[in-house]
Design a protein around this motif. Structure first.
Motif, PDB file in Angstrom:
ATOM      1  N   UNK A   2      -5.447  13.409  46.286  1.00  0.00           N
ATOM      2  CA  UNK A   2      -6.013  13.926  47.532  1.00  0.00           C
ATOM      3  C   UNK A   2      -6.131  12.832  48.578  1.00  0.00           C
ATOM      4  N   UNK A   3      -6.269  13.262  49.833  1.00  0.00           N
ATOM      5  CA  UNK A   3      -6.390  12.298  50.926  1.00  0.00           C
ATOM      6  C   UNK A   3      -7.425  12.807  51.920  1.00  0.00           C
ATOM      7  N   UNK A   4      -8.266  11.895  52.444  1.00  0.00           N
ATOM      8  CA  UNK A   4      -9.208  12.332  53.471  1.00  0.00           C
ATOM      9  C   UNK A   4      -9.623  11.145  54.365  1.00  0.00           C
ATOM     10  N   UNK A   9     -15.995   5.403  59.100  1.00  0.00           N
ATOM     11  CA  UNK A   9     -15.200   4.181  59.236  1.00  0.00           C
ATOM     12  C   UNK A   9     -14.126   4.297  60.305  1.00  0.00           C
ATOM     13  N   UNK A  10     -13.731   5.524  60.671  1.00  0.00           N
ATOM     14  CA  UNK A  10     -12.644   5.725  61.639  1.00  0.00           C
ATOM     15  C   UNK A  10     -13.110   5.320  63.041  1.00  0.00           C
ATOM     16  N   UNK A  11     -12.351   4.382  63.670  1.00  0.00           N
ATOM     17  CA  UNK A  11     -12.733   3.893  65.007  1.00  0.00           C
ATOM     18  C   UNK A  11     -11.887   4.560  66.100  1.00  0.00           C
ATOM     19  N   UNK A  12     -10.998   5.466  65.704  1.00  0.00           N
ATOM     20  CA  UNK A  12     -10.167   6.185  66.689  1.00  0.00           C
ATOM     21  C   UNK A  12      -9.067   5.333  67.286  1.00  0.00           C
ATOM     22  N   UNK A  31     -11.644  11.018  66.424  1.00  0.00           N
ATOM     23  CA  UNK A  31     -11.557  10.767  64.972  1.00  0.00           C
ATOM     24  C   UNK A  31     -10.232  11.342  64.470  1.00  0.00           C
ATOM     25  N   UNK A  32      -9.609  10.640  63.514  1.00  0.00           N
ATOM     26  CA  UNK A  32      -8.343  11.134  62.951  1.00  0.00           C
ATOM     27  C   UNK A  32      -8.599  12.362  62.079  1.00  0.00           C
ATOM     28  N   UNK A  33      -7.659  13.342  62.186  1.00  0.00           N
ATOM     29  CA  UNK A  33      -7.755  14.545  61.346  1.00  0.00           C
ATOM     30  C   UNK A  33      -6.381  14.754  60.705  1.00  0.00           C
ATOM     31  N   UNK A  34      -6.378  14.949  59.386  1.00  0.00           N
ATOM     32  CA  UNK A  34      -5.100  15.127  58.681  1.00  0.00           C
ATOM     33  C   UNK A  34      -4.836  16.617  58.463  1.00  0.00           C
ATOM     34  N   UNK A  35      -3.644  17.057  58.885  1.00  0.00           N
ATOM     35  CA  UNK A  35      -3.225  18.437  58.619  1.00  0.00           C
ATOM     36  C   UNK A  35      -2.580  18.451  57.228  1.00  0.00           C
ATOM     37  N   UNK A  36      -3.297  18.983  56.259  1.00  0.00           N
ATOM     38  CA  UNK A  36      -2.825  18.915  54.867  1.00  0.00           C
ATOM     39  C   UNK A  36      -1.582  19.759  54.614  1.00  0.00           C
ATOM     40  N   UNK A  50      -6.542  -0.499  59.201  1.00  0.00           N
ATOM     41  CA  UNK A  50      -7.211  -1.797  58.979  1.00  0.00           C
ATOM     42  C   UNK A  50      -8.697  -1.620  58.684  1.00  0.00           C
ATOM     43  N   UNK A  51      -9.209  -0.402  58.878  1.00  0.00           N
ATOM     44  CA  UNK A  51     -10.651  -0.172  58.733  1.00  0.00           C
ATOM     45  C   UNK A  51     -10.991   0.580  57.441  1.00  0.00           C
ATOM     46  N   UNK A  52     -10.000   0.718  56.592  1.00  0.00           N
ATOM     47  CA  UNK A  52     -10.172   1.403  55.297  1.00  0.00           C
ATOM     48  C   UNK A  52     -10.832   2.773  55.465  1.00  0.00           C
ATOM     49  N   UNK A  53     -10.377   3.483  56.522  1.00  0.00           N
ATOM     50  CA  UNK A  53     -11.007   4.774  56.838  1.00  0.00           C
ATOM     51  C   UNK A  53     -10.273   5.957  56.211  1.00  0.00           C
ATOM     52  N   UNK A  54      -9.208   5.659  55.423  1.00  0.00           N
ATOM     53  CA  UNK A  54      -8.488   6.773  54.795  1.00  0.00           C
ATOM     54  C   UNK A  54      -8.557   6.615  53.281  1.00  0.00           C
ATOM     55  N   UNK A  55      -9.141   7.625  52.646  1.00  0.00           N
ATOM     56  CA  UNK A  55      -9.302   7.572  51.190  1.00  0.00           C
ATOM     57  C   UNK A  55      -8.171   8.356  50.545  1.00  0.00           C
TER      58      UNK A  55
END
Ligand code: FAD
Length: 397
Positions: A2-4, A9-12, A31-36, A50-55
């Motif tokens: 999974x990804x989210x 942490x997201x700085x845009x 804020x970033x939004x992922x279309x799954x 660089x901000x480790x905002x994507x898990x």
């Protein structure tokens, strides 16, 4: 798996939106939004942030008893009791892979009154043939074939399964892969074994054919690939080969189907099918217009061949799509392929580069087609093609 996005942490910064090859990330309220639905879990965005905002959590669960999966299988596709030529090509490649793994090559044959065909599969490289010979398996039916194939996989646990990327092969393998939770690499153009890890290297065009990607399946078995007709070379018949025929029986429940085959209607074609032709004279954008394809037809006629074309000629409306060679057209492997006014982009090459002899006619000495050509003629095709036709006509007299 999974990804989210971790919103805190997201700085845009929008770097991930630019990096995503599939346009799956947009910005909503900075804020970033992922279309799954668009995301393929390629993880390019994860590495870029660089901000480790994507898990991103990978599925590292392995197939149970993975080490017990042994042997290479080829699906012995038949139509009306005739083994399809792609099977002989896959037996050739399968033999090579099995030898590298020091394991057995098996062919799985489903049909009716089909046992007489098993010997041919052994002569073509199989060590054994699993045959299911019943009226219910005479013709391909999605659910019956899937149930039977899955049962055989669970019983014998092969490590690799190869299948033709035909209409039947694509339908069957997709269903089988889902049932057994295995990966499936479609439309492979090259297969090999990583001798260190003993796993299958599955190469296929990706990103519109701009790169060749090699895909490995580390955690799941079997490793499953489909391969188009004419991409791999057929193995020669060796009548001295010996092998075992293993007949498999199934109960009525396993052979039942929710669908019933009413009729098979063959497509009638007035022209030679380029996928079956021994000689192909192919034209590209360099032909300059539809009227000039008559010149190629004349040459093809003298040689007893068929006319092919690049996508550029098809997109321009000069030739029908059924003549297109390449990634989104047909894969061909004739004895002679004559490319006239075709530059040789990768998407064209993947459809014809295994031809035995390639003759390229192009006015540009740096055209990439010359990299794969056996013989190259640098010059104006409008001069060269009529000369060739004349010469071949004379030699026939
Ligand atoms: P060009 O690249 O324009 O080449 C024309 C050639 O003709 C030039 O090399 C030129 O030097 C030569 N020439 C011009 N005049 C003369 C003359 N008088 N005498 C001699 N030579 C001459 N393409 C395919 O073919 N098949 C596919 O299935 C396919 N699938 C694709 C899928 C995707 C997702 C994408 C993105 C592209 C695909 N393409 C495919 C397109 C491919 O990238 C190329 O654009 C296409 O193959 C170019 O066709 P061409 O060689 O005829 O034209």
């Amino acid at each position: 798996m999974g990804i989210k996005i971790i919103n805190d942490k997201c700085v845009g910064c929008q770097i991930c939106t630019k990096v995503c090859p599939f346009g799956a990330i947009t910005m909503v309220n900075k804020k970033a939004v992922i279309d799954l639905d668009k995301c393929t879990l390629c993880s390019a965005c994860v590495d870029s942030c660089k901000f480790f905002a994507i898990e991103f959590k990978k599925d590292t669960k392995k197939t149970e008893y993975i080490e017990q999966y042994k042997g290479v299988w080829v699906f012995g596709e038949q139509k009306k009791g005739i083994i399809q030529p792609v099977v002989f090509e896959l037996l050739g490649k399968g033999r090579e892979l099995a030898d590298k793994l020091n394991t057995k090559l098996s062919c799985v044959l489903l049909g009716h009154n089909i046992k007489s065909k098993t010997q041919e599969l052994i002569y073509r490289g199989a060590d054994n043939v699993y045959v299911v010979d019943t009226p219910e398996t005479e013709h391909f039916l999605d659910d019956t074939y899937t149930k039977v194939f899955v049962s055989l996989i669970r019983k014998y646990r092969p490590e690799i399964i190869l299948c033709g990327a035909t209409t039947i092969g694509r339908a069957l393998m997709a269903r089988v892969a889902v049932r057994i939770h295995a990966g499936l690499t479609a439309d492979c153009t090259h297969l090999d074994i990583d001798t260190k890890e003993k796993i299958l290297l599955q190469t296929r065009p990706a990103f519109g054919g701009n790169i060749m990607a090699t895909i490995v399946t580390r955690n799941h078995r079997p490793q499953m690939s489909t391969v188009r007709h004419k991409v791999m070379k057929e193995r020669d018949v060796d009548n001295s080969r010996k092998g075992e025929v293993i007949e498999e029986k199934f109960d009525a429940q396993s052979l039942s189907s929710r669908t019933k085959l009413l009729d098979i209607v063959e497509e009638v074609s007035a022209t030679i099918n380029i996928a079956e032709a021994d000689i192909i004279v192919s034209g590209g954008r360099g032909m300059k217009g539809p009227e000039n394809f008559a010149m190629l037809e004349e040459l093809a006629k003298v040689l007893g061949g068929a006319v092919g074309s690049s996508r550029a000629a098809v997109d321009s409306g000069w030739m029908p799509y059924s003549h297109q060679v390449g990634q989104t057209g047909k894969t061909v492997c004739p004895k002679i392929y004559i490319a006239c006014g075709i530059s040789g982009q990768i998407q064209h090459l993947v459809g014809m580069q295994s031809s035995k002899t390639i003759i390229a006619i192009n006015q540009d000495p740096h055209a990439p087609i010359f990299n794969v050509a056996t013989y190259g003629m640098v010059g104006d095709l409008f001069t060269i093609v009529p000369l060739l036709t004349k010469k071949f006509k004379e030699s026939r007299k």
